[in-house]
Design a protein around this motif. Structure first.
Motif, PDB file in Angstrom:
ATOM      1  N   GLU A  29       0.678  -1.313  -0.056  1.00 25.56           N
ATOM      2  CA  GLU A  29      -0.042   0.011   0.190  1.00 25.56           C
ATOM      3  C   GLU A  29       0.772   1.340   0.042  1.00 25.56           C
ATOM      4  OE1 GLU A  29      -2.445  -0.350   3.312  1.00 25.56           O
ATOM      5  OE2 GLU A  29      -0.703  -0.552   4.659  1.00 25.56           O
ATOM      6  N   TRP A  30       0.337   2.410  -0.079  1.00 25.99           N
ATOM      7  CA  TRP A  30       0.792   3.736   0.081  1.00 25.99           C
ATOM      8  C   TRP A  30       1.882   3.907  -0.957  1.00 25.99           C
ATOM      9  CZ3 TRP A  30      -2.674   6.042   2.283  1.00 25.99           C
ATOM     10  CH2 TRP A  30      -3.329   5.613   3.581  1.00 25.99           C
ATOM     11  N   VAL A  31       1.738   3.808  -2.004  1.00 25.57           N
ATOM     12  CA  VAL A  31       2.548   3.845  -3.288  1.00 25.57           C
ATOM     13  C   VAL A  31       3.047   5.152  -3.476  1.00 25.57           C
ATOM     14  CG1 VAL A  31       2.833   3.254  -5.855  1.00 25.57           C
ATOM     15  CG2 VAL A  31       1.640   1.637  -4.223  1.00 25.57           C
ATOM     16  N   TRP A  40       6.931   1.747  -2.089  1.00 21.57           N
ATOM     17  CA  TRP A  40       5.647   1.480  -1.412  1.00 21.57           C
ATOM     18  C   TRP A  40       6.006   1.008   0.087  1.00 21.57           C
ATOM     19  CZ3 TRP A  40       7.902  -1.131  -5.417  1.00 21.57           C
ATOM     20  CH2 TRP A  40       8.133  -2.425  -5.134  1.00 21.57           C
ATOM     21  N   GLU A  42       5.166  -2.148   2.630  1.00 14.56           N
ATOM     22  CA  GLU A  42       4.810  -3.541   2.636  1.00 14.56           C
ATOM     23  C   GLU A  42       4.744  -4.111   4.059  1.00 14.56           C
ATOM     24  OE1 GLU A  42       6.550  -5.792  -0.796  1.00 14.56           O
ATOM     25  OE2 GLU A  42       7.483  -7.344   0.984  1.00 14.56           O
ATOM     26  N   ARG A  82      -1.489   7.866   5.394  1.00  7.77           N
ATOM     27  CA  ARG A  82      -0.567   7.770   4.621  1.00  7.77           C
ATOM     28  C   ARG A  82       0.855   8.431   5.587  1.00  7.77           C
ATOM     29  NH1 ARG A  82       0.858   7.856  -0.582  1.00  7.77           N
ATOM     30  NH2 ARG A  82      -1.371   7.541  -1.148  1.00  7.77           N
ATOM     31  N   ALA A 334      -4.542   2.665  -4.049  1.00  8.53           N
ATOM     32  CA  ALA A 334      -3.517   3.188  -3.628  1.00  8.53           C
ATOM     33  C   ALA A 334      -2.629   3.951  -4.955  1.00  8.53           C
ATOM     34  CB  ALA A 334      -2.545   2.504  -2.985  1.00  8.53           C
ATOM     35  N   THR A 345      -1.554  -0.173  -6.408  1.00  7.88           N
ATOM     36  CA  THR A 345      -1.740  -1.820  -5.917  1.00  7.88           C
ATOM     37  C   THR A 345      -2.992  -2.293  -6.873  1.00  7.88           C
ATOM     38  OG1 THR A 345      -3.247  -1.343  -4.417  1.00  7.88           O
ATOM     39  CG2 THR A 345      -0.989  -1.517  -3.688  1.00  7.88           C
ATOM     40  N   VAL A 355       2.378  -4.400  -6.744  1.00  9.84           N
ATOM     41  CA  VAL A 355       2.427  -3.130  -7.215  1.00  9.84           C
ATOM     42  C   VAL A 355       2.696  -3.180  -8.533  1.00  9.84           C
ATOM     43  CG1 VAL A 355       3.934  -0.897  -7.061  1.00  9.84           C
ATOM     44  CG2 VAL A 355       3.540  -2.470  -4.907  1.00  9.84           C
TER      45      VAL A 355
END
Length: 665
Positions: A29-31, A40, A42, A82, A334, A345, A355
């Protein structure tokens, strides 16, 4: 070709063990882009749930930017936000992060030790930070400051943190920018730096009920002028705002004035237009601060996700044309962009979460998709054992549609005896204002590859199907969700897909509530349950029994207090514990502040004089939603053992769980 063996449902052997299922459920997440690189976070169950910041360099190398013990994770509103931001367009410019262990903000660069930007918390429940934006030599962000150790009284404001680290020793060096609402997202600064926008809401509303979009001018001294509301308002939910990169006076907002989360453009005169009116969702409920479902590109286009039961990646042109990106993935989230390319994602029914980087401007004109990193360590080794899930629609007693994802038992090495119908688990998702996704799920495959069916119910109240579907649950939690799950179970039985004598129910958090309430409401339908970190006592939960974000959630789900006191008592699983007859296993984190363990313990105490076989597994150092692989492994073993005992099969290789009628504690 191997001829499948004939064996009873539940006794099939599978390479997807509990440990494999736990390891396979890592979350990416949070790319974000850092120059040409895609970074990102993980979450790694095999590292105790550490959230690693990972980079993919243009030469294809993937590496952990910081390494243990650094965990990049914010705990704002408990569900997170984030947690990192690149400070420039080159990795050497560094980045800021929230460290999961102490929730302090740090500045770092690859190959260097992070240095703190905020002070050490003087109490365990210290300040939390998320959703950063760089403004000169400061980072602006959301700060959440608990006023008590339980985190039930909280103050939030937008603040500016000096990048020189002055606030690490002197908390007074933090500048307060604004505090418009009890809840806020982080600041979105316009491309020319002249304005800042954010989303705010107040109790008793949740962000999917009513929100405001505030916009304030940025003065020359870096302070904010008076803020005014530019979007949102009563009955309108806004989940994301973004400035147009080429038009600094144009703001894009994801809002639902027409009942669906569509993308709207707000012009310089305040005029608003829906860029692509559709009976589809272009976003999700705002459970996590700073989530992104659309992003503007440099050429006036927007990268978006859209759909109902799924979320596909598309390009939205200025003229309103929506063009899907050809891709096998059916769930995108994301999003991040460098203005030309988009990353996010992505997953699908046969594709695990990864990703993925998409380049639309290629010499051939065909989009190029690069899978940068999968979320698990096992590749696609279990592809042959994954179920073929499908979206189906059932009807409840009122004739309303109920959406569900059906996963029939599947194992290439086994088939059931002729005429034997499989046991089925009715799965209720958490939230309840959220949804499940029809994607590779090794936890579901753990059951289906052993001959047990799973149906994941998107009961009334779930998102993805518009505000009216979502609001079917308003004032009826514990009624609509329970009835819809039962309607789907009976629909499977009527279609000849499930054994009516072997139906179980499982769920976590709000799904744990639904599972427990279902045992009480449908004693003839459900024979067993797996209940994870449930809410069981709404009366206590309403009265500061949970964290701040959800402390007024029940106003909409059940009703305002004390006017709806009778309804709270009527739907309470705790008060209805005497109606429970089926065996169950309940699984609880002892550090859970969302659904505290005392509710589970009180529920079990109500069964003290009843002969209901059950087991209680409590896990130290686990919060709401288990993060450790060993915890998930133990839980899946416990569930499968309980199902086997009740449904009449012996699952191979699974330690037996003792279901006791004796009181816990």
């Amino acid at each position: 070709m191997t001829i499948p063996r004939t064996a009873a449902h539940g006794t099939w052997t599978s390479p997807i063990g509990a440990a494999e299922a736990a390891a396979a459920e890592a979350r990416v997440e949070w790319v974000g882009f850092v120059g040409d690189q895609v970074w990102w976070t993980e979450t790694r169950p095999w590292e105790g749930g550490r959230s690693a910041l990972v980079a993919r360099t243009p030469d294809g190398k993937v590496h952990d930017v910081l390494g243990p013990p650094w965990s990049v994770r914010s705990r704002v509103i408990e569900y997170g936000g984030r947690p990192w931001l690149a400070l420039g367009t080159d990795p050497s410019d560094g980045f800021v992060l929230t460290h999961g262990e102490d929730q302090r903000v740090y500045r770092a660069a690859p190959g260097t030790e992070p240095v703190p930007l905020t002070s050490r918390p003087d109490v365990p429940a210290g300040a939390r930070y998320a959703d950063f934006a760089r403004v000169g030599e400061e980072v602006w962000c959301l700060r959440e400051t608990p006023a008590d150790e339980a985190g039930t009284r909280v103050h939030r404001d937008l603040v500016a943190l000096p990048l020189d680290g002055a606030a690490a020793k002197d908390p007074e060096a933090v500048r307060i920018l604004a505090a418009s609402h009890h809840f806020m997202t982080g600041p979105k600064v316009s491309p020319d730096g002249s304005r800042v926008a954010w989303i705010g809401w107040d109790h008793p509303d949740m962000p999917w009920d009513t929100t405001d979009v505030l916009c304030a001018p940025v003065r020359r001294d870096g302070t904010l002028g008076p803020a005014r509301r530019v979007a949102g308002g009563p009955g309108v939910s806004v989940g994301q705002v973004e400035w147009a990169p080429d038009r600094p006076d144009v703001l894009y907002v994801l809002s639902d004035p027409d009942g669906w989360w569509n993308i709207h453009e707000i012009g310089p005169e305040g005029d608003t237009r829906n860029l692509c009116p559709r009976a589809e969702e272009f976003g999700e409920p705002l459970w996590r601060i700073g989530a992104r479902w659309f992003l503007p590109a440099d050429d006036g286009r927007l990268f978006v996700v859209h759909g109902t039961a799924d979320r596909r990646l598309a390009v939205l042109d200025r003229d309103g044309t929506l063009r899907d990106v050809p891709a096998p993935h059916t769930e995108w989230a994301a999003l991040a962009t460098d203005g030309r390319r988009v990353a996010g994602t992505a997953a699908g029914p046969r594709l695990r979460s990864s990703v993925v980087l998409v380049d639309l401007d290629t010499p051939t004109g065909e989009p190029r998709l690069d899978v940068l990193r999968g979320a698990a360590t096992h590749g696609d080794a279990y592809a042959d054992w994954l179920p073929h899930g499908r979206h189906e629609v059932f009807r409840n007693a009122d004739g309303e549609d109920v959406h569900a994802f059906v996963y029939l038992p599947h194992n290439p090495g086994f088939t059931a005896p002729e005429g034997e119908l499989p046991p089925f688990l009715v799965q209720a998702h958490g939230g309840p204002t959220t949804r499940s996704r029809l994607v590779v799920n090794h936890e579901i495959a753990y059951f289906t590859s052993r001959g047990i069916g799973v149906v994941d119910v998107q009961y009334g109240g779930s998102t993805g199907f518009g505000r009216p579907y979502r609001e079917r649950l308003r004032g009826k939690w514990g009624v609509v969700d329970v009835a819809d799950c039962a309607a789907v179970a009976r629909g499977l039985i009527a279609r000849g897909l499930a054994d009516p004598a072997r139906i179980g129910v499982r769920g976590g958090s709000a799904g744990g509530w639904t599972a427990a309430a279902s045992l009480a409401a449908e004693p003839e339908l459900y024979r067993v349950a797996g209940i994870y970190y449930p809410l069981l006592d709404p009366e206590e939960w309403r009265d500061r029994g949970t964290h701040d974000f959800e402390s007024r959630y029940l106003d909409s789900l059940i009703g305002p207090w004390p006017e709806a006191a009778d309804r709270y008592a009527e739907v309470s699983p705790l008060r209805r514990a005497d109606r429970v007859r089926a065996p169950f296993v309940v699984l609880q984190g002892l550090d859970d502040t969302v659904c505290p363990p005392r509710q589970t313990e009180r529920f079990l105490a109500r069964l003290r004089d009843r002969d209901v076989p059950h087991a209680y597994l409590a896990f130290a150092d686990e919060r709401h939603g288990f993060r450790k692989a060993e915890t998930v492994t133990a839980c899946l073993h416990a569930e499968l053992s309980a199902y086997g005992q009740v449904f009449g099969f012996e699952p191979p290789g699974v330690p037996r769980l003792e279901l006791s009628v004796r009181p816990v504690g």
